[in-house]
Design a protein around this motif. Structure first.
Motif, PDB file in Angstrom:
ATOM      1  N   THR A 208     -45.790  73.183 -75.524  1.00 16.42           N
ATOM      2  CA  THR A 208     -46.075  72.769 -76.898  1.00 16.42           C
ATOM      3  C   THR A 208     -44.807  72.248 -77.567  1.00 16.42           C
ATOM      4  O   THR A 208     -43.704  72.342 -77.019  1.00 16.42           O
ATOM      5  CB  THR A 208     -46.609  73.959 -77.715  1.00 16.42           C
ATOM      6  N   ARG A 209     -44.982  71.727 -78.748  1.00 13.85           N
ATOM      7  CA  ARG A 209     -43.849  71.251 -79.533  1.00 13.85           C
ATOM      8  C   ARG A 209     -42.882  72.401 -79.830  1.00 13.85           C
ATOM      9  O   ARG A 209     -41.663  72.211 -79.861  1.00 13.85           O
ATOM     10  CB  ARG A 209     -44.345  70.620 -80.831  1.00 13.85           C
ATOM     11  N   PHE A 210     -43.419  73.599 -80.036  1.00 15.77           N
ATOM     12  CA  PHE A 210     -42.604  74.795 -80.272  1.00 15.77           C
ATOM     13  C   PHE A 210     -41.600  74.980 -79.126  1.00 15.77           C
ATOM     14  O   PHE A 210     -40.407  75.184 -79.359  1.00 15.77           O
ATOM     15  CB  PHE A 210     -43.527  76.011 -80.386  1.00 15.77           C
ATOM     16  N   LEU A 211     -42.064  74.900 -77.897  1.00 15.71           N
ATOM     17  CA  LEU A 211     -41.191  75.065 -76.741  1.00 15.71           C
ATOM     18  C   LEU A 211     -40.197  73.915 -76.636  1.00 15.71           C
ATOM     19  O   LEU A 211     -39.004  74.138 -76.416  1.00 15.71           O
ATOM     20  CB  LEU A 211     -42.017  75.156 -75.454  1.00 15.71           C
ATOM     21  N   LYS A 212     -40.666  72.698 -76.812  1.00 16.40           N
ATOM     22  CA  LYS A 212     -39.795  71.536 -76.664  1.00 16.40           C
ATOM     23  C   LYS A 212     -38.664  71.542 -77.687  1.00 16.40           C
ATOM     24  O   LYS A 212     -37.501  71.289 -77.344  1.00 16.40           O
ATOM     25  CB  LYS A 212     -40.605  70.245 -76.794  1.00 16.40           C
ATOM     26  N   VAL A 213     -38.987  71.851 -78.934  1.00 19.61           N
ATOM     27  CA  VAL A 213     -37.975  71.867 -79.994  1.00 19.61           C
ATOM     28  C   VAL A 213     -36.950  72.962 -79.732  1.00 19.61           C
ATOM     29  O   VAL A 213     -35.740  72.736 -79.814  1.00 19.61           O
ATOM     30  CB  VAL A 213     -38.634  72.042 -81.384  1.00 19.61           C
ATOM     31  N   HIS A 214     -37.426  74.160 -79.405  1.00 12.27           N
ATOM     32  CA  HIS A 214     -36.494  75.253 -79.151  1.00 12.27           C
ATOM     33  C   HIS A 214     -35.647  74.992 -77.908  1.00 12.27           C
ATOM     34  O   HIS A 214     -34.452  75.308 -77.886  1.00 12.27           O
ATOM     35  CB  HIS A 214     -37.241  76.585 -79.030  1.00 12.27           C
ATOM     36  N   PHE A 215     -36.250  74.417 -76.891  1.00  9.27           N
ATOM     37  CA  PHE A 215     -35.498  74.098 -75.686  1.00  9.27           C
ATOM     38  C   PHE A 215     -34.377  73.103 -76.001  1.00  9.27           C
ATOM     39  O   PHE A 215     -33.246  73.273 -75.535  1.00  9.27           O
ATOM     40  CB  PHE A 215     -36.422  73.542 -74.600  1.00  9.27           C
ATOM     41  N   MET A 216     -34.672  72.088 -76.785  1.00  8.83           N
ATOM     42  CA  MET A 216     -33.654  71.094 -77.144  1.00  8.83           C
ATOM     43  C   MET A 216     -32.548  71.713 -78.001  1.00  8.83           C
ATOM     44  O   MET A 216     -31.367  71.434 -77.793  1.00  8.83           O
ATOM     45  CB  MET A 216     -34.282  69.897 -77.870  1.00  8.83           C
ATOM     46  N   LEU A 217     -32.930  72.546 -78.965  1.00  4.46           N
ATOM     47  CA  LEU A 217     -31.921  73.197 -79.809  1.00  4.46           C
ATOM     48  C   LEU A 217     -31.002  74.099 -78.988  1.00  4.46           C
ATOM     49  O   LEU A 217     -29.776  74.072 -79.141  1.00  4.46           O
ATOM     50  CB  LEU A 217     -32.601  74.018 -80.903  1.00  4.46           C
ATOM     51  N   ILE A 218     -31.590  74.888 -78.114  1.00  5.86           N
ATOM     52  CA  ILE A 218     -30.806  75.827 -77.317  1.00  5.86           C
ATOM     53  C   ILE A 218     -29.933  75.082 -76.303  1.00  5.86           C
ATOM     54  O   ILE A 218     -28.752  75.411 -76.141  1.00  5.86           O
ATOM     55  CB  ILE A 218     -31.732  76.846 -76.625  1.00  5.86           C
ATOM     56  N   SER A 219     -30.484  74.085 -75.642  1.00 13.23           N
ATOM     57  CA  SER A 219     -29.687  73.358 -74.646  1.00 13.23           C
ATOM     58  C   SER A 219     -28.534  72.597 -75.315  1.00 13.23           C
ATOM     59  O   SER A 219     -27.415  72.581 -74.791  1.00 13.23           O
ATOM     60  CB  SER A 219     -30.555  72.419 -73.813  1.00 13.23           C
ATOM     61  N   THR A 220     -28.776  72.028 -76.484  1.00 12.57           N
ATOM     62  CA  THR A 220     -27.702  71.355 -77.213  1.00 12.57           C
ATOM     63  C   THR A 220     -26.624  72.350 -77.616  1.00 12.57           C
ATOM     64  O   THR A 220     -25.420  72.081 -77.464  1.00 12.57           O
ATOM     65  CB  THR A 220     -28.259  70.631 -78.455  1.00 12.57           C
ATOM     66  N   SER A 221     -27.023  73.516 -78.106  1.00 14.85           N
ATOM     67  CA  SER A 221     -26.055  74.542 -78.489  1.00 14.85           C
ATOM     68  C   SER A 221     -25.242  75.006 -77.289  1.00 14.85           C
ATOM     69  O   SER A 221     -24.030  75.234 -77.398  1.00 14.85           O
ATOM     70  CB  SER A 221     -26.769  75.732 -79.116  1.00 14.85           C
ATOM     71  N   MET A 222     -25.889  75.144 -76.145  1.00 17.51           N
ATOM     72  CA  MET A 222     -25.166  75.591 -74.957  1.00 17.51           C
ATOM     73  C   MET A 222     -24.202  74.519 -74.441  1.00 17.51           C
ATOM     74  O   MET A 222     -23.099  74.841 -73.997  1.00 17.51           O
ATOM     75  CB  MET A 222     -26.147  76.012 -73.874  1.00 17.51           C
ATOM     76  N   ILE A 223     -24.584  73.270 -74.532  1.00 19.79           N
ATOM     77  CA  ILE A 223     -23.681  72.188 -74.124  1.00 19.79           C
ATOM     78  C   ILE A 223     -22.459  72.159 -75.040  1.00 19.79           C
ATOM     79  O   ILE A 223     -21.316  72.043 -74.580  1.00 19.79           O
ATOM     80  CB  ILE A 223     -24.419  70.833 -74.123  1.00 19.79           C
ATOM     81  N   LEU A 224     -22.691  72.276 -76.346  1.00 19.95           N
ATOM     82  CA  LEU A 224     -21.572  72.308 -77.289  1.00 19.95           C
ATOM     83  C   LEU A 224     -20.711  73.549 -77.079  1.00 19.95           C
ATOM     84  O   LEU A 224     -19.478  73.497 -77.205  1.00 19.95           O
ATOM     85  CB  LEU A 224     -22.086  72.235 -78.723  1.00 19.95           C
ATOM     86  N   GLY A 225     -21.343  74.677 -76.772  1.00 18.59           N
ATOM     87  CA  GLY A 225     -20.587  75.899 -76.494  1.00 18.59           C
ATOM     88  C   GLY A 225     -19.713  75.752 -75.259  1.00 18.59           C
ATOM     89  O   GLY A 225     -18.565  76.200 -75.234  1.00 18.59           O
ATOM     90  N   LEU A 226     -20.251  75.117 -74.222  1.00 18.73           N
ATOM     91  CA  LEU A 226     -19.476  74.885 -73.013  1.00 18.73           C
ATOM     92  C   LEU A 226     -18.301  73.951 -73.294  1.00 18.73           C
ATOM     93  O   LEU A 226     -17.176  74.187 -72.835  1.00 18.73           O
ATOM     94  CB  LEU A 226     -20.370  74.311 -71.912  1.00 18.73           C
ATOM     95  N   ALA A 227     -18.549  72.907 -74.074  1.00 18.56           N
ATOM     96  CA  ALA A 227     -17.473  71.985 -74.447  1.00 18.56           C
ATOM     97  C   ALA A 227     -16.395  72.715 -75.255  1.00 18.56           C
ATOM     98  O   ALA A 227     -15.195  72.508 -75.030  1.00 18.56           O
ATOM     99  CB  ALA A 227     -18.039  70.809 -75.250  1.00 18.56           C
ATOM    100  N   THR A 228     -16.807  73.579 -76.162  1.00 17.93           N
ATOM    101  CA  THR A 228     -15.856  74.359 -76.961  1.00 17.93           C
ATOM    102  C   THR A 228     -15.019  75.261 -76.060  1.00 17.93           C
ATOM    103  O   THR A 228     -13.806  75.376 -76.235  1.00 17.93           O
ATOM    104  CB  THR A 228     -16.617  75.202 -78.005  1.00 17.93           C
ATOM    105  N   LEU A 229     -15.668  75.896 -75.102  1.00 22.94           N
ATOM    106  CA  LEU A 229     -14.960  76.767 -74.158  1.00 22.94           C
ATOM    107  C   LEU A 229     -13.936  75.973 -73.352  1.00 22.94           C
ATOM    108  O   LEU A 229     -12.783  76.393 -73.215  1.00 22.94           O
ATOM    109  CB  LEU A 229     -15.971  77.441 -73.224  1.00 22.94           C
ATOM    110  N   VAL A 230     -14.336  74.822 -72.847  1.00 20.92           N
ATOM    111  CA  VAL A 230     -13.426  73.995 -72.050  1.00 20.92           C
ATOM    112  C   VAL A 230     -12.243  73.518 -72.900  1.00 20.92           C
ATOM    113  O   VAL A 230     -11.087  73.563 -72.451  1.00 20.92           O
ATOM    114  CB  VAL A 230     -14.183  72.799 -71.427  1.00 20.92           C
ATOM    115  N   ILE A 231     -12.499  73.085 -74.109  1.00 20.85           N
ATOM    116  CA  ILE A 231     -11.425  72.648 -75.000  1.00 20.85           C
ATOM    117  C   ILE A 231     -10.460  73.794 -75.268  1.00 20.85           C
ATOM    118  O   ILE A 231      -9.229  73.618 -75.238  1.00 20.85           O
ATOM    119  CB  ILE A 231     -11.997  72.075 -76.305  1.00 20.85           C
ATOM    120  N   GLY A 232     -10.999  74.988 -75.535  1.00 23.15           N
ATOM    121  CA  GLY A 232     -10.145  76.142 -75.779  1.00 23.15           C
ATOM    122  C   GLY A 232      -9.281  76.483 -74.581  1.00 23.15           C
ATOM    123  O   GLY A 232      -8.082  76.765 -74.722  1.00 23.15           O
TER     124      GLY A 232
END
Length: 73
Positions: free
Chosen positions: A43-67
Motif C-alpha cells: 500500500t501507499r503506507f508501506l511505500k511512503v514509510h519505506f522511502m522515508l526510512i531508506s532515505t534516512s538510512m542513506i543520509l545516516g550512512l553518508a554522515t557516518l562516512v563523513i565523520g
C-alpha cells in the motif's frame, strides 16, 4: 576536510544512531496490517514509510562516512 574532533565524533554518533534505530522500525512497518491490501500488494503506507526510512538510512550512512573520514584525516 577539516573539522574539530568533537564535531567529527558527533557526525559518527549521529550516523551510527540512524543505522541502529531505523531498521527495527522498518521491520515493524512490514508487519503492520496497513502495509498490504487484501490482495497482498504493498500500500501507499508501506511505500511512503519505506522511502522515508531508506532515505534516512542513506543520509545516516553518508554522515557516518563523513565523520570517519574527517576524524581519520
Amino acid at each position: 576536510m577539516s573539522l574539530p574532533t568533537p564535531l567529527a565524533l558527533i557526525l559518527i554518533l549521529s550516523g551510527v544512531w540512524t543505522l541502529i534505530v531505523w531498521p527495527p522500525f522498518l521491520r515493524r512497518i512490514f508487519k503492520d496490517p496497513r502495509s498490504k491490501d487484501e490482495q497482498g500488494a504493498p500500500t501507499r503506507f508501506l511505500k511512503v514509510h519505506f522511502m522515508l526510512i531508506s532515505t534516512s538510512m542513506i543520509l545516516g550512512l553518508a554522515t557516518l562516512v563523513i565523520g570517519i573520514r574527517t576524524l581519520v584525516s
